[in-house]
Motif scaffolding. Structure first.
Motif, PDB file in Angstrom:
ATOM      1  N   LEU A 126      29.046   5.275 104.225  1.00  0.00           N
ATOM      2  CA  LEU A 126      29.494   5.904 102.980  1.00  0.00           C
ATOM      3  C   LEU A 126      28.590   5.554 101.805  1.00  0.00           C
ATOM      4  CD1 LEU A 126      33.398   5.661 103.104  1.00  0.00           C
ATOM      5  CD2 LEU A 126      31.923   7.574 103.727  1.00  0.00           C
ATOM      6  N   HIS A 127      28.180   4.286 101.717  1.00  0.00           N
ATOM      7  CA  HIS A 127      27.345   3.903 100.568  1.00  0.00           C
ATOM      8  C   HIS A 127      25.891   4.324 100.736  1.00  0.00           C
ATOM      9  CE1 HIS A 127      24.808   1.272  98.058  1.00  0.00           C
ATOM     10  NE2 HIS A 127      25.759   1.493  97.164  1.00  0.00           N
ATOM     11  N   ASP A 128      25.263   3.960 101.859  1.00  0.00           N
ATOM     12  CA  ASP A 128      23.829   4.184 102.002  1.00  0.00           C
ATOM     13  C   ASP A 128      23.476   5.630 102.331  1.00  0.00           C
ATOM     14  OD1 ASP A 128      24.056   1.345 101.914  1.00  0.00           O
ATOM     15  OD2 ASP A 128      22.104   1.186 102.876  1.00  0.00           O
ATOM     16  N   MET A 129      24.371   6.343 102.986  1.00  0.00           N
ATOM     17  CA  MET A 129      24.060   7.716 103.378  1.00  0.00           C
ATOM     18  C   MET A 129      24.682   8.760 102.460  1.00  0.00           C
ATOM     19  SD  MET A 129      24.253   7.599 107.523  1.00  0.00           S
ATOM     20  CE  MET A 129      23.124   6.565 108.452  1.00  0.00           C
ATOM     21  N   PHE A 130      25.795   8.390 101.803  1.00  0.00           N
ATOM     22  CA  PHE A 130      26.480   9.378 100.970  1.00  0.00           C
ATOM     23  C   PHE A 130      26.707   8.906  99.537  1.00  0.00           C
ATOM     24  CE2 PHE A 130      27.496  10.490 105.330  1.00  0.00           C
ATOM     25  CZ  PHE A 130      27.246  11.854 105.323  1.00  0.00           C
ATOM     26  N   ALA A 131      26.122   7.754  99.196  1.00  0.00           N
ATOM     27  CA  ALA A 131      26.143   7.235  97.818  1.00  0.00           C
ATOM     28  C   ALA A 131      27.548   7.113  97.245  1.00  0.00           C
ATOM     29  CB  ALA A 131      25.298   8.137  96.912  1.00  0.00           C
ATOM     30  N   VAL A 132      28.512   6.763  98.085  1.00  0.00           N
ATOM     31  CA  VAL A 132      29.871   6.531  97.604  1.00  0.00           C
ATOM     32  C   VAL A 132      29.922   5.125  97.001  1.00  0.00           C
ATOM     33  CG1 VAL A 132      32.312   6.378  98.233  1.00  0.00           C
ATOM     34  CG2 VAL A 132      30.812   8.032  99.398  1.00  0.00           C
ATOM     35  N   PRO A 133      30.431   4.956  95.782  1.00  0.00           N
ATOM     36  CA  PRO A 133      30.484   3.631  95.153  1.00  0.00           C
ATOM     37  C   PRO A 133      31.348   2.653  95.960  1.00  0.00           C
ATOM     38  CG  PRO A 133      30.871   5.364  93.539  1.00  0.00           C
ATOM     39  CD  PRO A 133      30.923   6.023  94.895  1.00  0.00           C
ATOM     40  N   PHE A 134      30.967   1.382  95.911  1.00  0.00           N
ATOM     41  CA  PHE A 134      31.724   0.366  96.646  1.00  0.00           C
ATOM     42  C   PHE A 134      33.175   0.292  96.181  1.00  0.00           C
ATOM     43  CE2 PHE A 134      27.373  -1.505  97.297  1.00  0.00           C
ATOM     44  CZ  PHE A 134      27.344  -1.316  98.667  1.00  0.00           C
ATOM     45  N   ALA A 135      33.409   0.568  94.911  1.00  0.00           N
ATOM     46  CA  ALA A 135      34.786   0.526  94.401  1.00  0.00           C
ATOM     47  C   ALA A 135      35.670   1.543  95.101  1.00  0.00           C
ATOM     48  CB  ALA A 135      34.790   0.774  92.890  1.00  0.00           C
ATOM     49  N   GLN A 136      35.093   2.668  95.525  1.00  0.00           N
ATOM     50  CA  GLN A 136      35.873   3.677  96.238  1.00  0.00           C
ATOM     51  C   GLN A 136      35.988   3.377  97.733  1.00  0.00           C
ATOM     52  OE1 GLN A 136      34.533   7.697  95.418  1.00  0.00           O
ATOM     53  NE2 GLN A 136      34.183   7.244  93.248  1.00  0.00           N
ATOM     54  N   ILE A 137      35.009   2.653  98.269  1.00  0.00           N
ATOM     55  CA  ILE A 137      35.036   2.318  99.696  1.00  0.00           C
ATOM     56  C   ILE A 137      35.983   1.149  99.957  1.00  0.00           C
ATOM     57  CG2 ILE A 137      33.635   1.602 101.675  1.00  0.00           C
ATOM     58  CD1 ILE A 137      31.193   2.752 100.179  1.00  0.00           C
ATOM     59  N   ALA A 138      36.065   0.229  99.007  1.00  0.00           N
ATOM     60  CA  ALA A 138      36.817  -1.016  99.193  1.00  0.00           C
ATOM     61  C   ALA A 138      38.242  -0.811  99.714  1.00  0.00           C
ATOM     62  CB  ALA A 138      36.815  -1.816  97.894  1.00  0.00           C
ATOM     63  N   PRO A 139      39.044   0.100  99.122  1.00  0.00           N
ATOM     64  CA  PRO A 139      40.413   0.263  99.632  1.00  0.00           C
ATOM     65  C   PRO A 139      40.456   0.751 101.082  1.00  0.00           C
ATOM     66  CG  PRO A 139      40.156   1.298  97.473  1.00  0.00           C
ATOM     67  CD  PRO A 139      38.790   0.949  97.951  1.00  0.00           C
ATOM     68  N   ARG A 143      39.175  -4.394 101.486  1.00  0.00           N
ATOM     69  CA  ARG A 143      38.450  -5.500 100.890  1.00  0.00           C
ATOM     70  C   ARG A 143      38.210  -5.197  99.427  1.00  0.00           C
ATOM     71  NH1 ARG A 143      37.155  -5.437 106.162  1.00  0.00           N
ATOM     72  NH2 ARG A 143      36.489  -7.355 107.236  1.00  0.00           N
ATOM     73  N   ASN A 144      37.753  -6.204  98.664  1.00  0.00           N
ATOM     74  CA  ASN A 144      37.390  -5.928  97.278  1.00  0.00           C
ATOM     75  C   ASN A 144      35.956  -5.395  97.245  1.00  0.00           C
ATOM     76  OD1 ASN A 144      35.495  -8.153  97.160  1.00  0.00           O
ATOM     77  ND2 ASN A 144      37.243  -9.536  96.897  1.00  0.00           N
ATOM     78  N   PRO A 145      35.504  -4.845  96.126  1.00  0.00           N
ATOM     79  CA  PRO A 145      34.158  -4.261  96.070  1.00  0.00           C
ATOM     80  C   PRO A 145      33.032  -5.232  96.410  1.00  0.00           C
ATOM     81  CG  PRO A 145      35.467  -3.468  94.230  1.00  0.00           C
ATOM     82  CD  PRO A 145      36.293  -4.539  94.910  1.00  0.00           C
ATOM     83  N   VAL A 146      33.167  -6.495  96.019  1.00  0.00           N
ATOM     84  CA  VAL A 146      32.113  -7.474  96.313  1.00  0.00           C
ATOM     85  C   VAL A 146      31.997  -7.695  97.822  1.00  0.00           C
ATOM     86  CG1 VAL A 146      31.395  -9.872  96.050  1.00  0.00           C
ATOM     87  CG2 VAL A 146      32.313  -8.622  94.084  1.00  0.00           C
ATOM     88  N   ALA A 147      33.143  -7.865  98.481  1.00  0.00           N
ATOM     89  CA  ALA A 147      33.139  -8.058  99.935  1.00  0.00           C
ATOM     90  C   ALA A 147      32.649  -6.806 100.656  1.00  0.00           C
ATOM     91  CB  ALA A 147      34.535  -8.433 100.413  1.00  0.00           C
ATOM     92  N   THR A 148      32.981  -5.647 100.109  1.00  0.00           N
ATOM     93  CA  THR A 148      32.533  -4.387 100.699  1.00  0.00           C
ATOM     94  C   THR A 148      31.020  -4.258 100.604  1.00  0.00           C
ATOM     95  OG1 THR A 148      34.626  -3.360 100.081  1.00  0.00           O
ATOM     96  CG2 THR A 148      32.811  -1.883 100.644  1.00  0.00           C
ATOM     97  N   LYS A 149      30.464  -4.685  99.480  1.00  0.00           N
ATOM     98  CA  LYS A 149      29.013  -4.664  99.307  1.00  0.00           C
ATOM     99  C   LYS A 149      28.344  -5.576 100.332  1.00  0.00           C
ATOM    100  CE  LYS A 149      25.429  -5.201  95.755  1.00  0.00           C
ATOM    101  NZ  LYS A 149      25.170  -5.497  94.332  1.00  0.00           N
ATOM    102  N   LYS A 150      28.955  -6.730 100.608  1.00  0.00           N
ATOM    103  CA  LYS A 150      28.413  -7.646 101.603  1.00  0.00           C
ATOM    104  C   LYS A 150      28.464  -7.028 103.003  1.00  0.00           C
ATOM    105  CE  LYS A 150      29.423 -11.945  99.113  1.00  0.00           C
ATOM    106  NZ  LYS A 150      30.222 -13.188  99.094  1.00  0.00           N
TER     107      LYS A 150
END
Length: 293
Positions: A126-139, A143-150
């Motif tokens: 979602l993030h690297d291929m479709f540029a979805v922000p981590f804040a939207q992926i986290a739920p 996980r929270n956005p920081v953990a999702t980024k990791k």
């Protein structure tokens, strides 16, 4: 609540406008065209039961992602028939939609994505291929956005791999193996001979042996003729990073069938090994060979 006819028609039209994008997301998450279509169809069923959606595209992407996550977590065996073609059936898509589904999703990438944990795969795709922000992926991955980024960072490292040789050596290997693969795909015997050392050795493990194929061949002529005879199989082969060096993977439907490791000197291949035994394949480290390498 029942929908009126014009509402149904409008909803169907709006959904079809999103179908190509949804299948593009689902295919990258699942690595299977048939499962991607199933996930999108399930999203349509859920949409038909839901009222009052403000952002239809975002809602559908979220639903499809959750469906895919459930499917990944429930997986127990490879979902794809190795003979499945690498094209989705045409389903009322625009040319833009077709491009979204077909754009440079290499089989090598699908092989690596298949090694990721479900949450890693969701975050990375979602993030690297479709540029979805981590804040939207986290739920979606709980996980929270920081953990999702990791999660995405860890997945990215696995996808990119770590070369075992310096950049200049990797570039040399790429030139040699790429020339070999191009010649093999074309069944071009002289071109194959050009890239083989006179004393080259080809070894094939039992799981990869075709009827009449020798487990070991020696000498450029014998190896070149054996390679040219398998030009059809070579059409599905792709360059990849195999144990940190340039190799080749054959992955119909994105499922690893065999890998080839090479040794070479200057511009000639001195030996190569064809690996298809599941235990041996499981011991290989496969990563994507990026364009800049």
């Amino acid at each position: 609540m029942a929908r009126k006819g014009d509402q149904v028609d409008g909803l169907t039209e709006a959904f079809e406008a999103e179908r190509g994008k949804l299948e593009a997301v689902a295919y990258r998450l699942l690595g299977s065209h048939s499962e991607a279509e199933d996930a999108v169809q399930e999203a349509w069923i859920r949409l038909d039961r839901t009222d009052g959606i403000d952002n239809l595209g975002g809602w559908l992407r979220t639903v499809v992602t959750r469906i895919c996550l459930d499917m990944l977590r429930g997986r127990k065996a490879p979902p794809e028939d190795p003979d499945e073609l690498e094209q989705l059936p045409a389903v009322r898509r625009t040319p833009e939609d077709e491009a979204l589904v077909a754009d440079s999703v290499s089989r090598a990438l699908l092989v690596v994505l298949d090694t990721l944990e479900p949450a890693e795969r969701i975050a990375f795709v979602l993030h690297d291929m479709f540029a979805v922000p981590f804040a939207q992926i986290a739920p979606l991955v709980e996980r929270n956005p920081v953990a999702t980024k990791k999660l995405a960072s860890r997945a990215r490292q696995k996808v990119q791999g770590t070369p075992a040789v310096p950049a200049a050596e990797l570039a040399r290997q790429r030139r040699v193996v790429s020339a070999f693969l191009d010649a093999a795909r074309a069944g071009d015997l002289p071109a194959i001979l050009d890239v083989l050392d006179p004393d080259v050795v080809r070894r094939v493990d039992t799981a990869a042996l075709a009827p009449g194929m020798a487990a070991e061949l020696r000498g450029a002529r014998a190896v070149a003729e054996g390679t040219a005879a398998l030009s059809g199989r070579s059409q599905l082969a792709e360059l990849a990073l195999v144990n940190g060096e340039v190799g080749v993977v054959l992955a119909p439907g994105g499922k690893l069938f065999l890998a080839i490791t090479f040794t070479s000197e200057a511009d000639r291949i001195t030996s190569y090994d064809v690996v298809a035994d599941p235990d041996r394949l499981g011991g290989l480290s496969i990563a994507v060979l990026s364009a800049e390498r």
